[in-house]
Design a protein around this motif. Structure first.
Motif, PDB file in Angstrom:
ATOM      1  N   PHE A 159      64.796 -20.826 -14.778  1.00 21.54           N
ATOM      2  CA  PHE A 159      66.113 -19.964 -14.306  1.00 21.54           C
ATOM      3  C   PHE A 159      65.065 -19.120 -14.219  1.00 21.54           C
ATOM      4  O   PHE A 159      64.150 -18.107 -15.437  1.00 21.54           O
ATOM      5  N   PHE A 160      64.983 -17.596 -13.733  1.00 19.73           N
ATOM      6  CA  PHE A 160      64.637 -16.415 -13.729  1.00 19.73           C
ATOM      7  C   PHE A 160      65.017 -15.730 -14.551  1.00 19.73           C
ATOM      8  O   PHE A 160      64.592 -15.592 -15.958  1.00 19.73           O
ATOM      9  N   SER A 161      66.652 -16.059 -14.963  1.00 21.43           N
ATOM     10  CA  SER A 161      67.342 -15.209 -15.929  1.00 21.43           C
ATOM     11  C   SER A 161      68.483 -16.224 -16.560  1.00 21.43           C
ATOM     12  O   SER A 161      69.158 -17.097 -15.808  1.00 21.43           O
ATOM     13  N   ILE A 162      69.130 -16.134 -17.945  1.00 19.44           N
ATOM     14  CA  ILE A 162      69.977 -17.377 -18.794  1.00 19.44           C
ATOM     15  C   ILE A 162      71.046 -16.053 -19.493  1.00 19.44           C
ATOM     16  O   ILE A 162      70.178 -15.804 -19.993  1.00 19.44           O
ATOM     17  N   ASN A 163      71.475 -15.413 -18.682  1.00 16.59           N
ATOM     18  CA  ASN A 163      73.058 -15.182 -19.506  1.00 16.59           C
ATOM     19  C   ASN A 163      73.587 -15.602 -21.022  1.00 16.59           C
ATOM     20  O   ASN A 163      73.078 -15.383 -22.277  1.00 16.59           O
ATOM     21  N   ALA A 164      73.838 -16.649 -20.866  1.00 19.17           N
ATOM     22  CA  ALA A 164      74.601 -17.273 -21.556  1.00 19.17           C
ATOM     23  C   ALA A 164      74.409 -18.896 -21.095  1.00 19.17           C
ATOM     24  O   ALA A 164      74.799 -19.258 -20.531  1.00 19.17           O
ATOM     25  N   MET A 165      74.938 -20.009 -22.414  1.00 19.48           N
ATOM     26  CA  MET A 165      75.314 -21.129 -22.754  1.00 19.48           C
ATOM     27  C   MET A 165      75.735 -21.126 -23.256  1.00 19.48           C
ATOM     28  O   MET A 165      76.333 -21.057 -24.404  1.00 19.48           O
ATOM     29  N   GLY A 166      77.058 -22.445 -23.362  1.00 16.37           N
ATOM     30  CA  GLY A 166      78.053 -22.637 -24.299  1.00 16.37           C
ATOM     31  C   GLY A 166      78.619 -23.990 -23.376  1.00 16.37           C
ATOM     32  O   GLY A 166      78.459 -24.915 -22.588  1.00 16.37           O
ATOM     33  N   TRP A 167      79.677 -24.344 -24.837  1.00 19.18           N
ATOM     34  CA  TRP A 167      80.155 -25.274 -24.384  1.00 19.18           C
ATOM     35  C   TRP A 167      81.979 -24.967 -23.868  1.00 19.18           C
ATOM     36  O   TRP A 167      82.236 -23.820 -24.951  1.00 19.18           O
ATOM     37  N   TYR A 168      82.549 -25.573 -23.200  1.00 14.55           N
ATOM     38  CA  TYR A 168      83.936 -25.617 -23.056  1.00 14.55           C
ATOM     39  C   TYR A 168      85.006 -26.835 -23.159  1.00 14.55           C
ATOM     40  O   TYR A 168      83.872 -27.694 -23.208  1.00 14.55           O
ATOM     41  N   ARG A 169      86.076 -27.004 -23.146  1.00 11.60           N
ATOM     42  CA  ARG A 169      86.837 -28.697 -23.638  1.00 11.60           C
ATOM     43  C   ARG A 169      87.761 -28.225 -22.295  1.00 11.60           C
ATOM     44  O   ARG A 169      88.561 -27.153 -22.965  1.00 11.60           O
ATOM     45  N   GLN A 170      88.299 -29.595 -22.162  1.00 13.03           N
ATOM     46  CA  GLN A 170      89.026 -29.383 -21.524  1.00 13.03           C
ATOM     47  C   GLN A 170      90.099 -31.312 -21.937  1.00 13.03           C
ATOM     48  O   GLN A 170      89.226 -32.449 -21.904  1.00 13.03           O
ATOM     49  N   ALA A 171      91.048 -30.845 -22.744  1.00 14.90           N
ATOM     50  CA  ALA A 171      91.808 -32.203 -23.505  1.00 14.90           C
ATOM     51  C   ALA A 171      92.796 -32.681 -22.633  1.00 14.90           C
ATOM     52  O   ALA A 171      93.614 -31.374 -21.622  1.00 14.90           O
ATOM     53  N   PRO A 172      93.865 -34.231 -22.081  1.00 22.47           N
ATOM     54  CA  PRO A 172      94.374 -34.408 -20.882  1.00 22.47           C
ATOM     55  C   PRO A 172      95.395 -33.226 -20.461  1.00 22.47           C
ATOM     56  O   PRO A 172      96.083 -32.721 -22.688  1.00 22.47           O
ATOM     57  N   GLY A 173      96.298 -33.258 -20.144  1.00 19.62           N
ATOM     58  CA  GLY A 173      97.098 -32.299 -19.692  1.00 19.62           C
ATOM     59  C   GLY A 173      96.896 -30.772 -20.057  1.00 19.62           C
ATOM     60  O   GLY A 173      98.365 -30.224 -20.400  1.00 19.62           O
ATOM     61  N   LYS A 174      95.692 -30.148 -20.157  1.00 19.12           N
ATOM     62  CA  LYS A 174      96.108 -28.807 -21.098  1.00 19.12           C
ATOM     63  C   LYS A 174      94.747 -28.325 -20.182  1.00 19.12           C
ATOM     64  O   LYS A 174      93.965 -29.441 -19.547  1.00 19.12           O
ATOM     65  N   GLN A 175      94.550 -27.090 -20.034  1.00 17.17           N
ATOM     66  CA  GLN A 175      93.253 -26.461 -19.562  1.00 17.17           C
ATOM     67  C   GLN A 175      92.019 -25.942 -20.492  1.00 17.17           C
ATOM     68  O   GLN A 175      92.635 -26.207 -21.257  1.00 17.17           O
ATOM     69  N   ARG A 176      90.936 -25.455 -19.564  1.00 15.90           N
ATOM     70  CA  ARG A 176      89.711 -26.133 -20.153  1.00 15.90           C
ATOM     71  C   ARG A 176      89.830 -24.858 -21.091  1.00 15.90           C
ATOM     72  O   ARG A 176      90.844 -23.332 -20.481  1.00 15.90           O
ATOM     73  N   GLU A 177      89.385 -24.973 -21.820  1.00 19.03           N
ATOM     74  CA  GLU A 177      89.058 -23.667 -23.095  1.00 19.03           C
ATOM     75  C   GLU A 177      87.313 -23.603 -23.428  1.00 19.03           C
ATOM     76  O   GLU A 177      87.123 -24.603 -23.682  1.00 19.03           O
ATOM     77  N   LEU A 178      87.311 -22.077 -24.330  1.00 24.27           N
ATOM     78  CA  LEU A 178      85.734 -22.057 -24.264  1.00 24.27           C
ATOM     79  C   LEU A 178      85.789 -22.822 -26.096  1.00 24.27           C
ATOM     80  O   LEU A 178      86.973 -23.026 -26.606  1.00 24.27           O
ATOM     81  N   VAL A 179      84.878 -23.753 -26.316  1.00 24.87           N
ATOM     82  CA  VAL A 179      84.695 -23.797 -27.365  1.00 24.87           C
ATOM     83  C   VAL A 179      83.309 -22.571 -28.294  1.00 24.87           C
ATOM     84  O   VAL A 179      83.810 -22.296 -29.130  1.00 24.87           O
ATOM     85  N   ALA A 180      82.106 -21.984 -27.922  1.00 25.96           N
ATOM     86  CA  ALA A 180      81.348 -22.027 -28.086  1.00 25.96           C
ATOM     87  C   ALA A 180      80.838 -21.042 -26.974  1.00 25.96           C
ATOM     88  O   ALA A 180      80.327 -22.148 -25.848  1.00 25.96           O
ATOM     89  N   THR A 181      79.673 -19.614 -27.585  1.00 31.12           N
ATOM     90  CA  THR A 181      78.482 -20.170 -26.306  1.00 31.12           C
ATOM     91  C   THR A 181      77.646 -18.930 -27.248  1.00 31.12           C
ATOM     92  O   THR A 181      78.068 -18.740 -28.426  1.00 31.12           O
ATOM     93  N   ILE A 182      76.618 -19.200 -26.481  1.00 29.53           N
ATOM     94  CA  ILE A 182      75.299 -18.591 -27.171  1.00 29.53           C
ATOM     95  C   ILE A 182      74.580 -17.428 -25.975  1.00 29.53           C
ATOM     96  O   ILE A 182      74.621 -18.381 -25.447  1.00 29.53           O
ATOM     97  N   THR A 183      73.850 -15.963 -26.516  1.00 28.18           N
ATOM     98  CA  THR A 183      73.582 -15.790 -25.522  1.00 28.18           C
ATOM     99  C   THR A 183      71.552 -16.217 -25.225  1.00 28.18           C
ATOM    100  O   THR A 183      71.453 -16.682 -26.612  1.00 28.18           O
ATOM    101  N   SER A 184      71.370 -15.177 -24.741  1.00 26.69           N
ATOM    102  CA  SER A 184      69.582 -15.336 -24.950  1.00 26.69           C
ATOM    103  C   SER A 184      68.979 -14.497 -25.767  1.00 26.69           C
ATOM    104  O   SER A 184      68.068 -15.228 -26.782  1.00 26.69           O
ATOM    105  N   ASP A 185      69.557 -13.634 -27.135  1.00 23.88           N
ATOM    106  CA  ASP A 185      69.163 -13.401 -27.975  1.00 23.88           C
ATOM    107  C   ASP A 185      69.940 -14.117 -28.807  1.00 23.88           C
ATOM    108  O   ASP A 185      69.540 -12.989 -30.444  1.00 23.88           O
ATOM    109  N   GLY A 186      70.425 -14.927 -29.192  1.00 27.48           N
ATOM    110  CA  GLY A 186      71.273 -15.317 -29.749  1.00 27.48           C
ATOM    111  C   GLY A 186      72.119 -15.503 -30.800  1.00 27.48           C
ATOM    112  O   GLY A 186      73.290 -16.341 -31.728  1.00 27.48           O
TER     113      GLY A 186
END
Length: 121
Positions: free
Chosen positions: A28-55
Motif C-alpha cells: 500500500f502507498f498508505s494505510i489509514n487504519a486497520m481493524g476488526w468488525y464482527r457480525q453475529a447471527p441475525g445482527k448487523q456488522r459492528e466495529l470491534v476495534a481499530t488502530i491507525t498508522s500512528d497507533g
C-alpha cells in the motif's frame, strides 16, 4: 489484487483467549487504519476495534478491557488479542483495512472473508 487473509478463529470456552491475525497481501502507498468488525447471527456488522498508522486505537464498549488491537506496519498485519471471552462474543470476525494502493487513488475499504469465533458457555 488486494487480499486480507485472517487466521486464528475457533471454538473456545467462556473465559478463554484467542488471537486473530490478518495480513494484507498487497503493498500500500498508505494505510489509514486497520481493524476488526464482527457480525453475529441475525445482527448487523459492528466495529470491534481499530488502530491507525500512528497507533491510535478505538474499541467498542463491549470489548474494552478484554480485547487489544495491535499492528505490525512493516508486515501490513493487524492482530486482535481477545481475553475473557464471553458467549456474546460469538460471531464472524472480519478484518478491515482502509488505505491507498497508490498516490493517485482514493482511500478504499478492503475486507477479509471472515473467521468464525465461537464461545461456549
Amino acid at each position: 489484487q488486494v487480499q486480507l487473509v485472517e487466521s486464528g478463529g475457533g471454538l473456545v470456552q467462556a473465559g478463554e483467549s484467542l488471537r486473530l491475525s490478518c495480513a494484507a497481501s498487497a503493498i500500500f502507498f498508505s494505510i489509514n487504519a486497520m481493524g476488526w468488525y464482527r457480525q453475529a447471527p441475525g445482527k448487523q456488522r459492528e466495529l470491534v476495534a481499530t488502530i491507525t498508522s500512528d497507533g491510535s486505537t478505538n474499541y467498542a464498549d463491549s470489548v474494552k478491557g478484554r480485547f487489544t488491537v495491535s499492528r505490525d506496519n512493516a508486515k501490513n498485519t493487524v492482530y486482535l488479542q481477545m481475553n475473557s471471552l464471553k458467549p456474546e462474543d460469538t460471531a464472524v470476525y472480519y478484518c478491515n483495512l482502509r488505505g491507498k494502493v497508490s498516490a493517485f487513488r482514493i482511500a478504499m475499504d478492503y475486507w477479509g472473508k471472515g473467521t468464525l469465533v465461537t464461545v461456549s458457555s
